[in-house]
Design a protein around this motif. Sequence first.
Motif, PDB file in Angstrom:
ATOM      1  N   MET A   1      26.303  34.034  51.792  1.00 56.16           N
ATOM      2  CA  MET A   1      27.346  34.229  51.663  1.00 56.16           C
ATOM      3  C   MET A   1      27.915  33.505  52.417  1.00 56.16           C
ATOM      4  O   MET A   1      28.767  31.706  51.872  1.00 56.16           O
ATOM      5  N   GLN A   2      28.133  33.372  53.950  1.00 57.04           N
ATOM      6  CA  GLN A   2      28.802  32.785  54.754  1.00 57.04           C
ATOM      7  C   GLN A   2      28.396  31.594  54.762  1.00 57.04           C
ATOM      8  O   GLN A   2      29.370  30.298  55.169  1.00 57.04           O
ATOM      9  N   GLN A   3      27.224  30.948  54.503  1.00 56.13           N
ATOM     10  CA  GLN A   3      27.348  29.489  54.608  1.00 56.13           C
ATOM     11  C   GLN A   3      27.082  29.378  53.164  1.00 56.13           C
ATOM     12  O   GLN A   3      27.723  27.761  53.559  1.00 56.13           O
ATOM     13  N   LEU A   4      27.396  29.761  51.895  1.00 59.13           N
ATOM     14  CA  LEU A   4      26.804  29.488  50.977  1.00 59.13           C
ATOM     15  C   LEU A   4      28.958  29.098  50.716  1.00 59.13           C
ATOM     16  O   LEU A   4      29.390  27.959  50.425  1.00 59.13           O
ATOM     17  N   GLN A   5      30.271  30.113  51.307  1.00 58.99           N
ATOM     18  CA  GLN A   5      31.194  29.526  51.607  1.00 58.99           C
ATOM     19  C   GLN A   5      31.182  28.356  52.615  1.00 58.99           C
ATOM     20  O   GLN A   5      31.931  27.454  52.142  1.00 58.99           O
ATOM     21  N   GLU A   6      30.845  28.182  53.531  1.00 57.71           N
ATOM     22  CA  GLU A   6      30.360  26.974  54.311  1.00 57.71           C
ATOM     23  C   GLU A   6      30.715  25.718  53.864  1.00 57.71           C
ATOM     24  O   GLU A   6      31.441  24.983  53.831  1.00 57.71           O
ATOM     25  N   GLU A   7      29.279  25.317  52.590  1.00 64.46           N
ATOM     26  CA  GLU A   7      28.385  24.212  52.073  1.00 64.46           C
ATOM     27  C   GLU A   7      29.901  23.968  51.329  1.00 64.46           C
ATOM     28  O   GLU A   7      29.724  23.673  50.305  1.00 64.46           O
ATOM     29  N   GLU A   8      30.495  25.461  50.290  1.00 67.36           N
ATOM     30  CA  GLU A   8      30.978  25.156  48.914  1.00 67.36           C
ATOM     31  C   GLU A   8      32.178  26.374  49.142  1.00 67.36           C
ATOM     32  O   GLU A   8      32.540  27.019  48.974  1.00 67.36           O
ATOM     33  N   THR A   9      33.566  24.985  49.259  1.00 67.14           N
ATOM     34  CA  THR A   9      34.743  25.033  49.122  1.00 67.14           C
ATOM     35  C   THR A   9      35.619  26.220  48.099  1.00 67.14           C
ATOM     36  O   THR A   9      36.565  27.205  48.465  1.00 67.14           O
ATOM     37  N   HIS A  10      34.474  26.113  46.920  1.00 64.15           N
ATOM     38  CA  HIS A  10      35.441  26.771  46.221  1.00 64.15           C
ATOM     39  C   HIS A  10      35.547  28.123  45.940  1.00 64.15           C
ATOM     40  O   HIS A  10      35.774  29.176  44.537  1.00 64.15           O
ATOM     41  N   ILE A  11      34.507  28.865  46.889  1.00 64.66           N
ATOM     42  CA  ILE A  11      34.190  30.480  46.466  1.00 64.66           C
ATOM     43  C   ILE A  11      34.921  31.430  47.685  1.00 64.66           C
ATOM     44  O   ILE A  11      35.361  30.505  49.037  1.00 64.66           O
ATOM     45  N   ASP A  12      35.747  32.677  47.028  1.00 66.33           N
ATOM     46  CA  ASP A  12      36.126  33.242  47.862  1.00 66.33           C
ATOM     47  C   ASP A  12      35.935  34.515  48.224  1.00 66.33           C
ATOM     48  O   ASP A  12      35.525  34.953  46.910  1.00 66.33           O
ATOM     49  N   LEU A  13      36.521  35.424  49.042  1.00 64.43           N
ATOM     50  CA  LEU A  13      35.790  36.681  48.890  1.00 64.43           C
ATOM     51  C   LEU A  13      37.366  37.493  48.347  1.00 64.43           C
ATOM     52  O   LEU A  13      38.534  37.640  48.987  1.00 64.43           O
ATOM     53  N   GLU A  14      37.433  38.669  47.615  1.00 57.73           N
ATOM     54  CA  GLU A  14      38.691  38.834  47.108  1.00 57.73           C
ATOM     55  C   GLU A  14      37.958  40.527  47.519  1.00 57.73           C
ATOM     56  O   GLU A  14      37.042  40.719  47.066  1.00 57.73           O
ATOM     57  N   GLY A  15      39.409  41.407  47.370  1.00 53.71           N
ATOM     58  CA  GLY A  15      39.213  42.653  48.066  1.00 53.71           C
ATOM     59  C   GLY A  15      38.248  43.107  49.567  1.00 53.71           C
ATOM     60  O   GLY A  15      38.054  41.979  50.364  1.00 53.71           O
ATOM     61  N   LYS A  16      38.441  43.934  49.326  1.00 49.58           N
ATOM     62  CA  LYS A  16      38.474  45.372  50.784  1.00 49.58           C
ATOM     63  C   LYS A  16      36.725  45.430  50.688  1.00 49.58           C
ATOM     64  O   LYS A  16      36.977  46.500  49.677  1.00 49.58           O
ATOM     65  N   GLY A  17      36.146  46.090  51.357  1.00 53.51           N
ATOM     66  CA  GLY A  17      35.066  47.113  51.456  1.00 53.51           C
ATOM     67  C   GLY A  17      34.212  47.222  50.336  1.00 53.51           C
ATOM     68  O   GLY A  17      33.480  45.954  49.616  1.00 53.51           O
ATOM     69  N   ARG A  18      34.215  48.266  49.798  1.00 50.73           N
ATOM     70  CA  ARG A  18      32.958  48.122  48.692  1.00 50.73           C
ATOM     71  C   ARG A  18      33.198  47.623  47.594  1.00 50.73           C
ATOM     72  O   ARG A  18      32.892  46.945  46.051  1.00 50.73           O
ATOM     73  N   GLY A  19      34.316  47.326  47.344  1.00 51.01           N
ATOM     74  CA  GLY A  19      35.586  46.868  46.595  1.00 51.01           C
ATOM     75  C   GLY A  19      35.530  45.655  46.306  1.00 51.01           C
ATOM     76  O   GLY A  19      36.170  44.611  45.052  1.00 51.01           O
ATOM     77  N   SER A  20      35.231  44.561  47.467  1.00 51.73           N
ATOM     78  CA  SER A  20      35.005  42.748  47.203  1.00 51.73           C
ATOM     79  C   SER A  20      33.644  42.362  46.973  1.00 51.73           C
ATOM     80  O   SER A  20      33.269  43.087  46.201  1.00 51.73           O
ATOM     81  N   ARG A  21      34.765  41.550  46.646  1.00 54.96           N
ATOM     82  CA  ARG A  21      33.927  40.536  45.305  1.00 54.96           C
ATOM     83  C   ARG A  21      33.985  39.121  45.365  1.00 54.96           C
ATOM     84  O   ARG A  21      34.900  38.549  46.112  1.00 54.96           O
ATOM     85  N   TYR A  22      32.804  38.400  45.860  1.00 55.27           N
ATOM     86  CA  TYR A  22      33.018  37.172  45.647  1.00 55.27           C
ATOM     87  C   TYR A  22      33.442  35.922  44.021  1.00 55.27           C
ATOM     88  O   TYR A  22      32.773  36.167  43.178  1.00 55.27           O
ATOM     89  N   VAL A  23      34.301  35.122  44.458  1.00 55.57           N
ATOM     90  CA  VAL A  23      35.185  34.960  42.698  1.00 55.57           C
ATOM     91  C   VAL A  23      34.624  32.838  43.606  1.00 55.57           C
ATOM     92  O   VAL A  23      34.609  32.509  44.440  1.00 55.57           O
ATOM     93  N   TYR A  24      33.867  32.814  42.189  1.00 55.20           N
ATOM     94  CA  TYR A  24      34.030  30.912  42.456  1.00 55.20           C
ATOM     95  C   TYR A  24      35.715  29.983  41.669  1.00 55.20           C
ATOM     96  O   TYR A  24      35.294  30.132  40.200  1.00 55.20           O
ATOM     97  N   ARG A  25      36.110  29.112  42.097  1.00 51.57           N
ATOM     98  CA  ARG A  25      37.462  29.039  41.419  1.00 51.57           C
ATOM     99  C   ARG A  25      37.501  27.312  41.365  1.00 51.57           C
ATOM    100  O   ARG A  25      37.869  26.866  41.541  1.00 51.57           O
ATOM    101  N   GLY A  26      36.620  26.395  41.213  1.00 58.01           N
ATOM    102  CA  GLY A  26      35.826  25.258  40.385  1.00 58.01           C
ATOM    103  C   GLY A  26      36.763  24.995  39.723  1.00 58.01           C
ATOM    104  O   GLY A  26      36.635  25.881  38.252  1.00 58.01           O
TER     105      GLY A  26
END
Length: 570
Positions: free
Chosen positions: A545-570
């Motif tokens: 996901m770190q690589q994907l975030q570098e390649e796709e700037t529309h991906i963010d990580l929301e939340g902390k710990g086990r409640g965190s989720r990756y979201v697309y904001r395109g």
Amino acid sequence: MRTADEVLLLLDELDTLPADDLEDQDLDFKEWNNRSRNDAIDQIIEYAICMANGGGGTIVFGISDKVVGRNQAIFGVPPEIDTNLLRKAIYDSTDPKITPVFEEIRVPEGTGRLILMQIHPGFPPYTDTSGRGKIRIGKDCQPLTGTMRRRIGVETGETDFSAGTIPGNPESHISPAAMEVLRVTSQKEHAPDELLALSDVDLLTSLGLIHSGRITRAGLILAGRENSIAAHLPGYAWTHVQMSNDTDYSNRIDGRDALMISISRILDRIMADNPITTLKHGMFHFEFRRYPEIVLREAIMNAFCHADYRIGGLVIVRQYPDHMEIGNPGGFIGGVSPTNILHHPPIARNPLLVGALTKLRLVNRLNLGVQRMYRYMLIEGKEPPIISEQGDAVTVVLKGGDYSLPIRFFVEEESQRGEGLTVDHLLMLTYLIRNTEIDTHTAAALIQRTEREARNTLQEMETTRGYLERGGTGRSTYWTLRPDLHLRLMAPGHPERNRRIDWEAAKTRILSVLRQRSMRGEGGISNREIRQITHLDRYQVVRLMQQLQEEETHIDLEGKGRGSRYVYRG
């Protein structure tokens, strides 16, 4: 124990992992107790006792072990806390006395101060002055129950069941046949001639197996008559079963013979269905069996040596059509576990028995038996042994998969060049033949070493030996087999493929899922869900996901710990 420098390196991992994931038998992270000074001191005393009973280790105070994110996890220790007073409180409140060593680490987060409490190994059991105590098992502090105290007695050699003596004239218990097998087997392993030339009684006496005119239980195990063993060692017995499937067997035999006779009988039965295949590769001739004989011998010997003969279970060998299971009663002791057994210092459950076998050159005290099992499975291209603990029993599973002539030839060729392969090298190579890549975290778990040690081995395999190629940077670094070596080590007929296809396909699949969820107005996707989709582990998902975030700037990580989720904001 961990040094301050090692702990500092681990702190960087807190941005992606909770401290709990970094803990081990000898490492614990604890948040400082701010309720009151007395509560904090009581808690430190409890942790010191727990770690001392668990074999020693390092406790880092000032870090929450459940929070992800370095800034959020590091609270620190109040500046007014005096480590000299802590040391005195622990010394005054423990029995036997524990003298910890405290170190301080400066950090930019929280109070700016962490405290390391180093507990050196000693002679447990330890309690507080009221007789209460806990023991560290894995990553937890468990009550020091009567069973735990007995286990500590076994580990420290204070209660060696095999050293107990048997009434009666020693000669009445000794089997001439067992002594003959013991001598012949020991002679093959180059035991001292002057030792083997002694009479039966003198030989057993020199090994410590006859004491004060009585034979010990260890002596009975090594040289006893079957009727004496049955009468005085009811917990000593073995079974070999030829299984047709998971529930049915076609043949079974039970025995109570002396140790070397027992091992010989079991091996004879296994070898009858373990034929040799001889193959020629250039100037080399290789012999393969479904199960290498040396691996079988080591696994069966370990089962007898580490069995707990007080609890009355069987040393049992189950021979299935495609795998072998070798189990013994008695769980792991002394902090040994399936995840550290490759390099953990050896702990003998039956010290007198193991000591006698060591003098006869039939076992060694350097924990080489487990490594030898791994090595001889891996050099034939087979899977390493699977060692597990279930309740009060340990089981070794050997899979009888196909051998690999390319791997066996490569190992031999490297040996001829003076580039001998260690078990760590073999584990890495075998993994990379079957998987596209490996990172330091996966490698550390695989070879049962620290991430620093795993990284050093990977770098040596890349730069010195030329086996590997490196990809990615920083925490996203990974290694793959060099393409020509990968092609050379593959089984004949196995199609060559691009080893990065799976990784790139995983990124494409996750990106598609994220976009579809965004279009439907749904929430993002968690690390756990990504693992289910890609079949990667937690750490590989973080890297992906770190690589994907570098390649796709529309991906963010929301939340902390086990409640965190990756979201697309395109």
